[in-house]
Every structure is written in C-alpha cells, then in structure tokens.
Design an enzyme around this catalytic site. Structure first.
Site, PDB file in Angstrom:
ATOM      1  N   HIS A  51       0.847  -1.191   0.000  1.00 20.11           N
ATOM      2  CA  HIS A  51       0.000   0.000   0.000  1.00 20.11           C
ATOM      3  C   HIS A  51       0.884   1.242   0.000  1.00 20.11           C
ATOM      4  O   HIS A  51       2.052   1.191   0.411  1.00 20.11           O
ATOM      5  CB  HIS A  51      -0.877   0.012   1.243  1.00 20.11           C
ATOM      6  CG  HIS A  51      -1.971  -0.994   1.225  1.00 20.11           C
ATOM      7  ND1 HIS A  51      -3.145  -0.807   1.924  1.00 20.11           N
ATOM      8  CD2 HIS A  51      -2.093  -2.193   0.620  1.00 20.11           C
ATOM      9  CE1 HIS A  51      -3.943  -1.845   1.744  1.00 20.11           C
ATOM     10  NE2 HIS A  51      -3.318  -2.714   0.964  1.00 20.11           N
ATOM     11  N   GLU A  53       0.911   3.816   1.944  1.00 20.31           N
ATOM     12  CA  GLU A  53       1.405   4.178   3.271  1.00 20.31           C
ATOM     13  C   GLU A  53       2.577   3.302   3.690  1.00 20.31           C
ATOM     14  O   GLU A  53       3.568   3.795   4.234  1.00 20.31           O
ATOM     15  CB  GLU A  53       0.290   4.040   4.325  1.00 20.31           C
ATOM     16  CG  GLU A  53      -0.906   4.930   4.078  1.00 20.31           C
ATOM     17  CD  GLU A  53      -2.044   4.241   3.339  1.00 20.31           C
ATOM     18  OE1 GLU A  53      -3.208   4.537   3.649  1.00 20.31           O
ATOM     19  OE2 GLU A  53      -1.770   3.410   2.445  1.00 20.31           O
ATOM     20  N   CYS A  81      -6.338   1.957   5.791  1.00 21.23           N
ATOM     21  CA  CYS A  81      -7.005   0.703   6.145  1.00 21.23           C
ATOM     22  C   CYS A  81      -6.454   0.236   7.502  1.00 21.23           C
ATOM     23  O   CYS A  81      -5.519   0.852   8.036  1.00 21.23           O
ATOM     24  CB  CYS A  81      -6.734  -0.349   5.064  1.00 21.23           C
ATOM     25  SG  CYS A  81      -5.032  -0.949   5.049  1.00 21.23           S
ATOM     26  N   CYS A  84      -2.590  -0.355   7.430  1.00 18.44           N
ATOM     27  CA  CYS A  84      -1.800   0.876   7.335  1.00 18.44           C
ATOM     28  C   CYS A  84      -1.919   1.719   8.603  1.00 18.44           C
ATOM     29  O   CYS A  84      -0.924   2.295   9.050  1.00 18.44           O
ATOM     30  CB  CYS A  84      -2.211   1.665   6.099  1.00 18.44           C
ATOM     31  SG  CYS A  84      -1.766   0.817   4.567  1.00 18.44           S
TER      32      CYS A  84
END
Length: 147
Positions: A51, A53, A81, A84
C-alpha cells in the site's frame, strides 16, 4: 497542515495508474520537508502489503535510518485501512492527514477509528477530507475505467 503536501500525495497517486494499481499516494514530512513518498504497488509487485502508506513508511525509515518516525506527518490521498493504520501507530508517526474517506476498509473513522477508539501508548493526531474531492475523483475515474 500544508495543502501542498497533499497535492504532492495526489501526484504520487497518479504513478499507481501506470501499473493499474488503485491510485493512492502518500508523503511523509519531517520538519516541513518531504522525506519520503509512496504509492500503491500491489499489482506491480503482486504483494498485498504494498500500500502507499507502507511503501512511504519503508522509504522514510531508510531515509532516517530509524524505524521511529516520531515528529513526522503523513499526507495520504485515502483513509488508511487497518493494516496501514497499524503501521502508522507502530512507526510512531505523529499526524496523519488524508483525502477521501474509505467506506469499506477505512480505519480512521469510516468503519472504526484505530487512532481514537482504542488506547495505545502513542496518540496519532488526524484529519480527513483534505482535498477530498480531488482524491475521490481520481479513485472514481480509475474504477470507472476498469469496469
């Protein structure tokens, strides 16, 4: 909060489009300077952990030669999410600013709030809706084009 850093996160998100990844971008700032960027590379790397992040946190840790990102701020185009948000807590990022809310997986207010609803030994300040329209439009256009 600096709107220019969120604009940079939007530029990072656009890089995800080149590899058919969901366009999410992140920027990490320390002392008012960008120290790391990241964008989604799940499709490119065939890895669920990639992801924006997480990629930005990895890059910031390399830049600072430290896993503790205290005093850092993250600007990200989509609400983090659970994975993260947990990584943000673990890396001790002080503040998070995000664009669009994520109704399905959002862990900073949409589904629940990992930063607020639970007590940890470290608090993360946060604010959502920063350039929300621009962030949402980028995502909406992406999903319209793949359908």
């Amino acid at each position: 909060m600096n709107i220019e850093f969120m604009k940079k996160a939007l530029k990072c998100a656009e890089k995800s489009l080149k590899t058919c990844d969901v366009p999410v971008g992140a920027v990490i700032v320390k002392d008012n300077k960008i120290i790391a960027t990241g964008y989604n590379t799940r499709e490119k790397n065939r890895n669920a952990l990639c992801h924006a992040e997480i990629n930005a946190i990895n890059n910031a840790c390399k830049t600072l030669s430290c896993w503790r990102l205290e005093g850092c701020e993250m600007y990200v185009t989509l609400e983090p999410c659970p994975m993260c948000a947990g990584a943000i807590l673990q890396s001790k990022i002080s503040k998070v600013y995000f664009g669009a809310y994520e109704e399905k997986f959002g862990a900073v207010g949409s589904k629940f709030n990992l930063f607020y609803d639970y007590k940890f030994n470290f608090d993360v300040k946060f604010r959502g809706g920063i350039l929300e329209e621009e962030s949402s439009l980028l995502l909406k256009t992406f999903f319209e084009n793949i359908r």
